[in-house]
Motif scaffolding. Structure first.
Motif, short mmCIF file in Angstrom:
data_model
loop_
_atom_site.label_atom_id
_atom_site.label_comp_id
_atom_site.label_asym_id
_atom_site.label_seq_id
_atom_site.Cartn_x
_atom_site.Cartn_y
_atom_site.Cartn_z
N SER A 123 22.40 1.08 61.94
CA SER A 123 23.50 0.13 61.76
C SER A 123 24.85 0.82 61.95
CB SER A 123 23.43 -0.51 60.36
OG SER A 123 22.25 -1.28 60.22
N GLY A 124 24.94 2.08 61.49
CA GLY A 124 26.17 2.84 61.69
C GLY A 124 26.46 3.08 63.15
N ILE A 125 25.41 3.38 63.91
CA ILE A 125 25.58 3.59 65.36
C ILE A 125 26.03 2.30 66.03
CG2 ILE A 125 24.26 3.96 67.48
CD1 ILE A 125 22.64 6.05 65.81
N GLY A 126 25.44 1.18 65.62
CA GLY A 126 25.87 -0.12 66.15
C GLY A 126 27.34 -0.37 65.86
N ALA A 127 27.76 -0.04 64.64
CA ALA A 127 29.18 -0.22 64.27
C ALA A 127 30.08 0.68 65.10
CB ALA A 127 29.35 0.09 62.78
N ILE A 128 29.65 1.93 65.34
CA ILE A 128 30.47 2.85 66.16
C ILE A 128 30.65 2.30 67.57
CG2 ILE A 128 30.47 5.13 67.26
CD1 ILE A 128 29.11 6.22 64.76
N ILE A 129 29.56 1.82 68.17
CA ILE A 129 29.64 1.29 69.54
C ILE A 129 30.63 0.14 69.60
CG2 ILE A 129 28.35 0.06 71.32
CD1 ILE A 129 25.91 1.73 70.53
N ILE A 130 30.58 -0.75 68.62
CA ILE A 130 31.50 -1.90 68.60
C ILE A 130 32.94 -1.44 68.42
CG2 ILE A 130 32.13 -3.99 67.32
CD1 ILE A 130 29.11 -4.25 66.64
N ILE A 131 33.16 -0.52 67.48
CA ILE A 131 34.52 0.00 67.22
C ILE A 131 35.11 0.63 68.48
CG2 ILE A 131 35.81 1.77 65.96
CD1 ILE A 131 33.86 1.24 63.59
N LEU A 132 34.28 1.39 69.21
CA LEU A 132 34.78 2.07 70.41
C LEU A 132 35.11 1.10 71.55
CD1 LEU A 132 32.40 5.20 70.55
CD2 LEU A 132 34.78 5.10 69.76
N PRO A 142 41.22 3.50 74.36
CA PRO A 142 41.52 4.19 73.11
C PRO A 142 41.08 5.65 73.16
CG PRO A 142 39.57 2.82 72.85
CD PRO A 142 40.13 2.54 74.22
N PRO A 143 41.67 6.50 72.30
CA PRO A 143 41.23 7.90 72.24
C PRO A 143 39.81 8.00 71.73
CG PRO A 143 42.75 7.39 70.44
CD PRO A 143 42.75 6.20 71.37
N GLY A 144 39.15 9.13 71.98
CA GLY A 144 37.75 9.30 71.60
C GLY A 144 37.56 9.37 70.10
N GLY A 145 36.34 9.06 69.68
CA GLY A 145 36.00 9.16 68.27
C GLY A 145 36.26 7.86 67.53
N THR A 146 35.48 7.63 66.48
CA THR A 146 35.61 6.40 65.69
C THR A 146 36.96 6.32 65.00
OG1 THR A 146 33.25 6.59 65.26
CG2 THR A 146 34.45 4.98 63.98
N ILE A 147 37.37 7.42 64.37
CA ILE A 147 38.64 7.43 63.66
C ILE A 147 39.80 7.21 64.62
CG2 ILE A 147 40.15 8.76 62.13
CD1 ILE A 147 37.48 8.02 60.89
N VAL A 366 24.37 6.22 54.08
CA VAL A 366 24.04 6.74 55.41
C VAL A 366 24.89 6.05 56.47
CG1 VAL A 366 22.21 6.96 57.14
CG2 VAL A 366 21.70 7.38 54.73
N LEU A 367 25.07 4.74 56.34
CA LEU A 367 25.90 4.00 57.30
C LEU A 367 27.32 4.54 57.30
CD1 LEU A 367 25.91 0.13 57.70
CD2 LEU A 367 28.00 1.44 57.82
N SER A 368 27.90 4.75 56.11
CA SER A 368 29.28 5.25 56.01
C SER A 368 29.41 6.65 56.59
CB SER A 368 29.73 5.25 54.55
OG SER A 368 29.65 3.95 54.00
N LEU A 369 28.46 7.52 56.28
CA LEU A 369 28.50 8.89 56.82
C LEU A 369 28.35 8.88 58.34
CD1 LEU A 369 26.34 10.80 54.17
CD2 LEU A 369 28.80 11.00 54.53
N THR A 370 27.51 7.98 58.85
CA THR A 370 27.32 7.88 60.30
C THR A 370 28.63 7.50 60.99
OG1 THR A 370 25.01 7.22 60.02
CG2 THR A 370 26.04 6.71 62.12
N VAL A 371 29.33 6.53 60.43
CA VAL A 371 30.55 6.03 61.07
C VAL A 371 31.71 7.01 60.92
CG1 VAL A 371 32.28 4.19 61.03
CG2 VAL A 371 29.86 3.62 60.81
#
Length: 547
Positions: A123-132, A142-147, A366-371
């Motif tokens: 789920s964290g990976i899914g969230a990262i893909i959407i955020i990017l 946007p610049p690289g990375g989730t943050i 785990v989701l939070s740490l992943t993101v």
């Protein structure tokens, strides 16, 4: 041993062709998301798809670039400032790691990762893909990375390209709402790609641009000492993540085909595929659930289908690259948002409130740490916390079992002896494996539950298959407490393995009686109460294992 099964050739050709068409837009989109470009996505799909099918252990599985792998590659791309040669080296090393996993039988252990951990990082990976992809939907890069992507979001919202946004959202809607009847002929993702690209011809939106055509060039591994550890770390994460992703997809394939995959062989196949992917400039891949399901539903059963899927993509690479250059970034962003939404474990989130709260909390951690941190930390912390929670649950069961001091025994002879000695004997019967989880409370619980005036404490291990050193040390503490209180401690029911572990107790406290059965232990206690229990009386009753 490589074996190609041609017994389902027509179904495998149909399944492979369909899976190849479905894989095209995903390979292009994931290649762009990785930072290495659309052709790297296609080359990865070809290499991993072909060799994982040829050498792998899941006949109907389709392999290629996946969201989780791309998230790691995108992070590595940013860390290495886009140095493609080092990234491809990491992909090759990931393949080598996976081959080693397979040869050393790691596959059976990867499947032991707790489900909340898997759910959380997927789920964290899914969230990262959407955020990017949000920035790209708004018409920005946007610049690289989730943050970085989240930090850039206010800037993107202040200057929205509505043409790009409409195109991306339209692509997403088509991918989701494409009729199932038409999906038999043209998959939804491919339809969205074609329609979105055609519509974009009337708009001014950023496109992929020039894409090289023809066969890829050979990429030899490069080792930069200053960045070697970063490359090795990323390779290990890719290998581990790809192994988990592939074996989860293998389980899905097993359920659909009523077969059983070979975990370790599958890891070797994935490793060979990723090694070749790095050598030809492709991104890393793994077993892809959606493409595998499409293949099976289209008639694919054996590894021919996976190889056909790769050859279909190769034909596209050799002839259709100029057309792919017209694909807009927004269209690929829309497709990737769908990929991200599909990866999120909505099924678990919907029923999480019905399960243990700890499992849901673990999933959120785990989701939070992943993101917000990284994948390897998320999985590592998740596995450790999950293991500790399991040990705690088992320890509680062990202690609860210990607290159930029997009021009567099942065996009539044993029960008669117990009734006769009830005020003088306390029996503690352990149930199940004794581990370090229960060791801390073991001595305290026994000390608490021994009745006043009890002269004998019998520890019955007849239902204990194994014990670790921590539990043995707890038994040593119980022995010391009993001797200090003037009680006679008696052991019984321990098997050969347990007696081996308990040797330390025997050495520290020589002369502790150790019997094969509870009945023998009670007979000994009766003789001691009657004044007949000298040392010679217990000799014929001691277990042969005591030495």
């Amino acid at each position: 041993m490589v074996k190609v099964n041609f017994s389902n050739l027509r179904g495998d050709l149909t399944g492979g062709l369909t899976a190849g068409i479905v894989a095209l837009p995903l390979a292009l989109a994931l290649g762009v998301a990785s930072g290495l470009g659309p052709m790297a996505g296609l080359y990865g799909a070809i290499a991993v798809g072909f060799f994982a099918a040829l050498f792998g252990g899941t006949p109907a599985q389709i392999s290629g670039p996946t969201g989780p792998m791309v998230v790691v590659l995108a992070g590595l791309f940013a860390s290495l400032s886009g140095d493609a040669s080092l990234i491809f080296t990491a992909v090759m090393l990931a393949g080598v790691f996976q081959i080693a996993f397979g040869l050393f039988g790691v596959g059976q252990y990867i499947r032991l990762v707790p489900y909340p951990v898997i759910s959380g990082f997927m789920s964290g990976i899914g969230a990262i893909i959407i955020i990017l992809q949000i920035g790209r939907l708004l018409g920005h890069e946007p610049p690289g990375g989730t943050i970085g992507a989240l930090s850039y979001l206010p800037t993107a919202l202040a200057d929205i390209n509505f043409s790009t946004l409409a195109l991306g959202l339209g692509t997403l809607i088509i991918a989701y709402k494409w009729p199932a009847s038409l999906g038999k002929y043209v998959p939804g993702a491919l339809a969205a790609l074609i329609i979105g690209t055609l519509v974009s011809l009337a708009l001014s939106v950023p496109v992929l641009g020039n894409i090289p055509t023809g066969l890829p060039s050979l990429q030899l591994p490069v080792f930069d000492q200053s960045k070697l550890w970063l490359v090795i770390e990323a390779a290990f994460v890719l290998a581990l993540l790809g192994a988990i992703d592939s074996l989860l997809t293998s389980l899905v394939a097993d359920n659909m085909t009523r077969t059983r995959h070979d975990s370790n062989k599958e890891l070797i196949g994935q490793g060979i595929g990723n090694t070749f992917a790095g050598l030809i400039g492709g991104i890393a891949g793994a077993g892809a659930t959606m493409r595998t399901v499409v293949n099976i539903r289209s008639g694919g059963k054996y590894n021919v289908s996976g190889m056909v899927h790769a050859l279909v993509l190769l034909a596209i690479v050799l002839g259709l690259s100029p057309l792919a250059a017209q694909i807009p970034h927004a269209v690929l962003a829309g497709i990737l948002v769908k990929v991200g939404l599909d990866i999120i474990d909505w099924g678990y989130l919907k029923r999480a409130h019905k399960g243990p709260r700890w499992d849901f909390a673990l999933m959120l951690v785990v989701l939070s740490l992943t993101v917000f941190v990284d994948l390897i930390t998320a999985v590592g912390v998740g596995v450790v916390l999950g293991a500790l929670a399991y040990v705690r649950q088992v320890a509680q069961l062990q202690i609860e079992e210990l607290q159930k001091i029997p009021q009567e025994l099942n065996d009539p002879k044993e029960n008669a002896l117990f009734e006769e000695l009830k005020d003088k004997v306390s029996i503690f019967s352990f149930g199940g494996p004794l581990s370090f989880g229960a060791a801390a409370d073991l001595g305290h619980r026994v000390r608490e539950r021994v009745p006043a005036g009890s002269q004998f404490t019998i520890l019955d291990f007849s239902r204990v298959p194994l014990m670790d050193v921590s539990a043995a040390m707890a038994v040593d503490t119980v022995t010391s407490d009993a001797l200090a209180a003037g009680r006679q401690l008696i052991l019984c029911g321990a098997n050969e393995k347990l007696n081996k572990v308990l040797e330390g107790v025997n050495e520290a406290h020589p002369g502790i009686p150790n019997f094969e059965t509870l009945h023998e232990a009670l007979v000994f206690a009766k003789k001691k109460v009657g004044g007949n229990g000298d040392a010679d009386d217990q000799a014929p009753l001691k277990a042969a294992a005591q030495s």
